[in-house]
Scaffold this active site. Structure first.
Site, PDB file in Angstrom:
ATOM      1  N   CYS A  98    -133.510   0.352  53.089  1.00  0.00           N
ATOM      2  CA  CYS A  98    -134.286   1.568  53.313  1.00  0.00           C
ATOM      3  C   CYS A  98    -133.832   2.667  52.357  1.00  0.00           C
ATOM      4  O   CYS A  98    -132.634   2.923  52.226  1.00  0.00           O
ATOM      5  CB  CYS A  98    -134.105   2.004  54.771  1.00  0.00           C
ATOM      6  SG  CYS A  98    -134.657   3.666  55.136  1.00  0.00           S
ATOM      7  N   GLU A  99    -134.777   3.318  51.713  1.00  0.00           N
ATOM      8  CA  GLU A  99    -134.411   4.363  50.765  1.00  0.00           C
ATOM      9  C   GLU A  99    -133.948   5.648  51.456  1.00  0.00           C
ATOM     10  O   GLU A  99    -133.369   6.513  50.804  1.00  0.00           O
ATOM     11  CB  GLU A  99    -135.579   4.681  49.837  1.00  0.00           C
ATOM     12  CG  GLU A  99    -136.777   5.338  50.494  1.00  0.00           C
ATOM     13  CD  GLU A  99    -137.880   5.638  49.484  1.00  0.00           C
ATOM     14  OE1 GLU A  99    -138.598   6.625  49.703  1.00  0.00           O
ATOM     15  OE2 GLU A  99    -138.032   4.890  48.504  1.00  0.00           O
ATOM     16  N   HIS A 100    -134.177   5.778  52.746  1.00  0.00           N
ATOM     17  CA  HIS A 100    -133.781   6.990  53.457  1.00  0.00           C
ATOM     18  C   HIS A 100    -132.328   6.955  53.912  1.00  0.00           C
ATOM     19  O   HIS A 100    -131.630   7.973  53.864  1.00  0.00           O
ATOM     20  CB  HIS A 100    -134.703   7.216  54.669  1.00  0.00           C
ATOM     21  CG  HIS A 100    -136.131   7.360  54.295  1.00  0.00           C
ATOM     22  ND1 HIS A 100    -137.167   6.820  55.041  1.00  0.00           N
ATOM     23  CD2 HIS A 100    -136.721   7.964  53.235  1.00  0.00           C
ATOM     24  CE1 HIS A 100    -138.319   7.103  54.472  1.00  0.00           C
ATOM     25  NE2 HIS A 100    -138.085   7.792  53.379  1.00  0.00           N
ATOM     26  N   HIS A 101    -131.874   5.784  54.370  1.00  0.00           N
ATOM     27  CA  HIS A 101    -130.494   5.660  54.859  1.00  0.00           C
ATOM     28  C   HIS A 101    -129.718   4.546  54.157  1.00  0.00           C
ATOM     29  O   HIS A 101    -128.561   4.313  54.473  1.00  0.00           O
ATOM     30  CB  HIS A 101    -130.485   5.391  56.368  1.00  0.00           C
ATOM     31  CG  HIS A 101    -131.128   6.468  57.180  1.00  0.00           C
ATOM     32  ND1 HIS A 101    -132.459   6.424  57.572  1.00  0.00           N
ATOM     33  CD2 HIS A 101    -130.643   7.637  57.654  1.00  0.00           C
ATOM     34  CE1 HIS A 101    -132.749   7.507  58.259  1.00  0.00           C
ATOM     35  NE2 HIS A 101    -131.684   8.266  58.336  1.00  0.00           N
ATOM     36  N   GLN A 139    -141.192   0.107  53.814  1.00  0.00           N
ATOM     37  CA  GLN A 139    -141.971  -1.123  53.992  1.00  0.00           C
ATOM     38  C   GLN A 139    -143.413  -0.960  53.552  1.00  0.00           C
ATOM     39  O   GLN A 139    -144.020  -1.893  53.019  1.00  0.00           O
ATOM     40  CB  GLN A 139    -141.894  -1.573  55.456  1.00  0.00           C
ATOM     41  CG  GLN A 139    -142.541  -2.927  55.714  1.00  0.00           C
ATOM     42  CD  GLN A 139    -142.306  -3.421  57.126  1.00  0.00           C
ATOM     43  OE1 GLN A 139    -141.248  -3.202  57.709  1.00  0.00           O
ATOM     44  NE2 GLN A 139    -143.293  -4.085  57.693  1.00  0.00           N
ATOM     45  N   HIS A 167    -135.540  -2.885  60.920  1.00  0.00           N
ATOM     46  CA  HIS A 167    -134.911  -1.846  60.113  1.00  0.00           C
ATOM     47  C   HIS A 167    -133.623  -1.383  60.785  1.00  0.00           C
ATOM     48  O   HIS A 167    -133.654  -0.854  61.901  1.00  0.00           O
ATOM     49  CB  HIS A 167    -135.866  -0.663  59.955  1.00  0.00           C
ATOM     50  CG  HIS A 167    -137.102  -0.983  59.170  1.00  0.00           C
ATOM     51  ND1 HIS A 167    -137.378  -0.414  57.941  1.00  0.00           N
ATOM     52  CD2 HIS A 167    -138.130  -1.846  59.421  1.00  0.00           C
ATOM     53  CE1 HIS A 167    -138.531  -0.892  57.484  1.00  0.00           C
ATOM     54  NE2 HIS A 167    -139.007  -1.754  58.366  1.00  0.00           N
ATOM     55  N   CYS A 169    -131.874   1.087  60.016  1.00  0.00           N
ATOM     56  CA  CYS A 169    -131.842   2.536  60.168  1.00  0.00           C
ATOM     57  C   CYS A 169    -132.385   2.957  61.528  1.00  0.00           C
ATOM     58  O   CYS A 169    -132.148   4.084  61.988  1.00  0.00           O
ATOM     59  CB  CYS A 169    -132.623   3.220  59.055  1.00  0.00           C
ATOM     60  SG  CYS A 169    -134.369   2.787  58.999  1.00  0.00           S
TER      61      CYS A 169
END
Length: 208
Positions: A98-101, A139, A167, A169
């Site tokens: 995941c690019e956020h976490h 995704q 996920h 995250c």
């Protein structure tokens, strides 16, 4: 299903011309800083080699940045005995982050296309998915990138991509809900415009 089985190499397409990176030593320094930030000591015995291991692991996790997935689709085949029905590769396992976490995304993808007059070796569909998955992702974008790549390079009558994933995250932090599966899909061409074609491809994927 009529399929073309191709050789097993090379696994990776050549790197895009604009691919750049930094020295591994800089990544290892950043990991030592992160270890100190957590409250641990990067100089203790159990952590001495951790920065090198983590940097090496992340180079593998994100190896998709170093390749152009579309190049896997450059070799096609016209001699398929008149086959003109749907080609499907179901339940392809993949891992992403995941690019956020930067937490793991683990799932499977099903890819289908209706050839216009040429087909591609079936392993190439998996390689396209892996090429985009081995990047920092969301995704929804992953699903769109795989479908768009196949549509652009093969110009089929239709493309369908369905991805299901968990996920970390969401399961290992924050809302803490393990076991939840996210499903995304992208339909193009006849699979988007024709209801019966869409229903058929989803049934063949086991989603209908």
């Amino acid at each position: 299903m009529t399929a073309i089985y191709d050789d097993d190499a090379p696994m990776d397409a050549p790197a895009p011309a604009d691919f750049v990176t930094i020295p591994q030593a800089e990544a290892e320094d950043a990991i030592r800083t992160l270890i100190r930030w957590t409250g641990d000591d990067p100089t203790r015995e159990g952590l001495l080699d951790t920065p090198k291991r983590v940097a090496k692991a992340w180079r593998e996790y994100t190896k998709g940045y170093a390749e152009d997935p579309g190049l896997h689709l450059s070799r096609t085949f016209a001699e398929v005995g008149g086959y003109d029905e749907i080609v499907i590769l179901r339940d392809i396992p993949f891992q992403s982050h995941c690019e956020h976490h930067m937490a793991p995304i683990i799932g499977k993808g099903s890819i289908a296309y209706l050839p216009r007059n040429r087909v591609v070796g079936i392993s190439k569909l998996a390689r396209v998915l892996h090429g985009f998955a081995r990047r920092l992702q969301v995704q929804e974008r992953l699903t769109a990138e795989v479908a768009d790549c196949i549509q652009y390079h093969l110009d089929p009558v239709g493309v369908a991509v369905v991805i299901e994933a968990t996920h970390a995250c969401m399961s290992a932090r924050g809302v803490m809900t393990p076991g939840v599966v996210m499903t995304t899909s992208r339909m193009m061409g006849t699979f988007r415009n024709d209801h019966s074609s869409r229903t058929e491809v989803l049934r063949l994927m086991g989603k209908g």
